[in-house]
Design an enzyme around this catalytic site. Structure first.
Site, short mmCIF file in Angstrom:
data_model
loop_
_atom_site.label_atom_id
_atom_site.label_comp_id
_atom_site.label_asym_id
_atom_site.label_seq_id
_atom_site.Cartn_x
_atom_site.Cartn_y
_atom_site.Cartn_z
N TRP A 167 -17.39 19.14 11.07
CA TRP A 167 -16.68 18.13 10.39
C TRP A 167 -17.10 18.57 8.90
CZ3 TRP A 167 -12.30 15.90 11.07
CH2 TRP A 167 -12.08 15.30 12.30
N GLU A 181 -5.76 -3.50 1.22
CA GLU A 181 -6.00 -4.51 2.21
C GLU A 181 -7.24 -5.29 1.99
OE1 GLU A 181 -4.99 -1.37 2.47
OE2 GLU A 181 -3.83 -0.81 4.21
N THR A 238 0.87 -1.19 -0.02
CA THR A 238 -0.14 -0.04 0.04
C THR A 238 0.78 1.15 -0.02
OG1 THR A 238 -0.06 0.37 2.47
CG2 THR A 238 -1.78 -1.17 1.51
N LYS A 274 -11.70 19.93 10.03
CA LYS A 274 -12.51 20.11 11.14
C LYS A 274 -12.39 21.84 11.22
CE LYS A 274 -13.69 18.33 15.55
NZ LYS A 274 -13.54 17.52 16.43
#
Ligand code: ADP
Length: 541
Positions: A444, A331, A186, A439
């Site tokens: 958010w 993954e 990754t 943020k």
């Protein structure tokens, strides 16, 4: 009582054996790095994969040994998938878009013993070779006539010469289906890349499910062009699924611009393709600019990053293509969820369809998903409760290669780092990556939502929204845009397009125009680079 069925391990060699025996004349067409088209069949590919296995055996490569590739989507890379993995060694596909330092780290971490590479990467391989002591030999994937006159590489072979000088008789060995078939690292946005080891069993189940009608629905009638690279997450399993389905395979090589892809799709009769959204934008720009249409293409798989609604609309409404929007990560061996809805089947208008297709769909069989709060409690599937996305299943990583740490929580779920909601109908809808959320004043803001609005502007080709430190609000969104060729748009006009679409406080405070947006190793916009470049944008005094 045990079932009384035959016990055969699920091994990748069985796919190419099947394709050879029952779809032997189906074609595999590939565009080579020099632009030439190469054309042969599954039977030819099988024979050559056996030659690869014989070469490795002659070199003393033992089961489990890592053999690396640095290569584009071509027939030779396809053969290596089967030749290396089929004889019990591990096909370690390296992403050439990593930095030379990362590639050196990856080769050393995997302890690769041989490296097969395309000619494009000769300078790169020459540069890293002195720092990769485990590599005993290098193979340039060309014929003898294309070998370099001079090179610093020790023990360099021509791929074609190796194959020409060895037998095509080879019996694929049988072994434990839980052994590793391939290895992929990754990009690791923090720290070093981590290796994910796919087993023959996980690959087989995953490739099989990818063929299902509510996944990519592949069959013998299809002609599939994987734009997704064979060097990243096994090209979403397509080199395996196509062999299982007996589908014609078209491998595009290094040229992934709109014109090259369009021509290949038309000349080869491609029906299904798959890639990241930036590829589809490039393709559509070319098609639109030249007043073209698709004569055989039916389905477009998109994933890896959010597909802008504007892109979905053009693909579906204008060109009548079925969009398949999936979610997955290295993954998870790629595909976990896939949205294959069409406006007609749902009986909805284009606006609602585009909203629906912004979602990544329900999970396919073999994997499960949930979103959890900060304490790990499962959140309701109400389309509103956002939490971290967790996954579980037959093709989800349980630990990283040679890291000695479990990748799963105590309950056996893998924490993805993505933030999502699940709707009452069971559709996954990704809000953002945890690290990309902004943020601002304790609230958010989703960068994905803002990017989607920016991308709907007809003059915008690419857009990224990042959170930038702000003296009063902690962070504020900054919009970074690449306009379409020859187009010009003012900051204010762009900001106006947000009015009425989102709460005023979540609108970007400023817009930056760039000629090119930085792309990461997997072809997505590299927000880390942008965050670094513009970190002082709102605090310049
Ligand atoms: P990298 O981390 O280098 O991008 P991966 O391919 O493993 O490599 O990236 C997986 C991540 O890509 C996911 O965790 C998610 O954040 C993002 N992603 C994948 N598919 C989608 C999608 N359909 N929409 C939005 N984001 C996606």
């Amino acid at each position: 009582m045990l079932g009384l069925m035959q016990q055969l391990p699920l091994l990748t060699s069985s796919f190419i054996q099947y394709a050879d025996r029952w779809h032997g004349e189906r074609e595999i067409v590939s565009r080579l790095p020099d632009g030439a088209l190469h054309r042969y069949t599954y039977s030819d590919a099988h024979r050559r994969a056996k030659r690869v296995a014989n070469v490795l055996q002659q070199w003393g490569v033992v089961p489990g040994e890592r053999v690396a590739t640095l290569a584009w989507n071509t027939h030779r890379h396809f053969e290596l998938y089967y030749g290396i993995g089929g004889c019990g060694a591990v096909t370690h596909t390296i992403n050439p878009r990593y930095t030379p330092e990362q590639i050196t780290y990856i080769v050393n971490h995997a302890e690769d013993t041989y490296l097969f590479f395309d000619s494009t990467f000769l300078p790169l391989v020459e540069a890293i070779a002195p720092h990769c002591p485990s590599v005993k030999g290098f193979v340039l994937m060309v014929g003898p006539e294309q070998m370099p006159q001079q090179t610093s590489l020790p023990n360099l072979h021509s791929y074609e010469s190796l194959l020409d000088n060895i037998s095509e008789r080879f019996e694929w060995p049988s072994f434990d289906e839980n052994r590793t078939a391939s290895l992929c690292y990754t990009s690791g946005t923090t720290g070093n890349p981590k290796g994910v080891a796919y087993s023959h069993r996980s690959t087989s189940l995953h490739a099989l499910v990818a063929c299902m009608p509510n996944a990519m629905g592949l069959g013998r009638q299809d002609c599939v062009l994987p734009v997704v690279p064979l060097f990243h997450i096994n090209a979403w399993e397509l080199p395996y699924s196509c062999a299982m389905a007996g589908a014609k395979l078209v491998l595009p090589g290094p040229n992934l611009d709109g014109e090259s892809l369009y021509q290949l799709m038309e000349s080869e009769g491609v029906t299904v393709t798959a890639g990241v959204p930036t590829i589809w934008n490039g393709l559509l720009n070319y098609v639109e600019a030249n007043g073209l249409s698709f004569s055989t293409l039916k389905k477009v798989g998109t994933g890896g990053s959010a597909c802008p609604k504007a892109t979905t609309r053009v693909l579906h409404e204008k060109h009548g293509l079925q969009v398949m929007h999936g979610w997955g990560m290295t993954e998870t061996s790629s595909l976990v969820t896939l949205n294959t809805a069409t406006a007609k089947e749902q009986g909805i208008g284009m606006e609602d369809y585009c909203d629906l297709m912004a979602m990544q769909g329900p999970p396919v069989w073999g994997s499960d998903i949930k979103v959890v709060d900060e304490q790990g409690g499962e959140m309701p599937r109400d389309g509103k409760s956002a939490g971290e996305l967790m996954v579980k299943g037959h093709w989800i990583c349980s630990e990283y290669y040679q890291k000695g740490e479990r990748a799963l929580n105590e309950d056996g779920w893998f924490a993805t780092g993505d933030v999502a909601v699940i709707t009452p109908e069971g559709n996954l809808h990704l809000t953002d990556r945890l690290k990309d959320m902004i943020k601002s004043g304790g609230e958010w803001i989703s960068s994905v939502e803002l990017e989607d609005i920016a991308m709907a502007h007809p003059k915008v080709e690419q857009a990224a929204v990042i959170g930038v430190a702000h003296p009063k609000w902690d962070e504020r969104p900054l919009l970074i845009v690449k306009t379409k060729a020859g187009e010009d748009v003012s900051k204010q006009a762009l900001l106006n397009s947000f009015e009425g679409n989102i709460a005023k406080w979540s609108m970007p405070d400023d817009v930056i125009f760039l000629q090119e947006l930085p792309l990461g190793a997997t072809g997505k916009i590299h927000k880390l680079t942008l965050r670094e470049q513009f970190k002082n944008h709102y605090c310049r005094d």
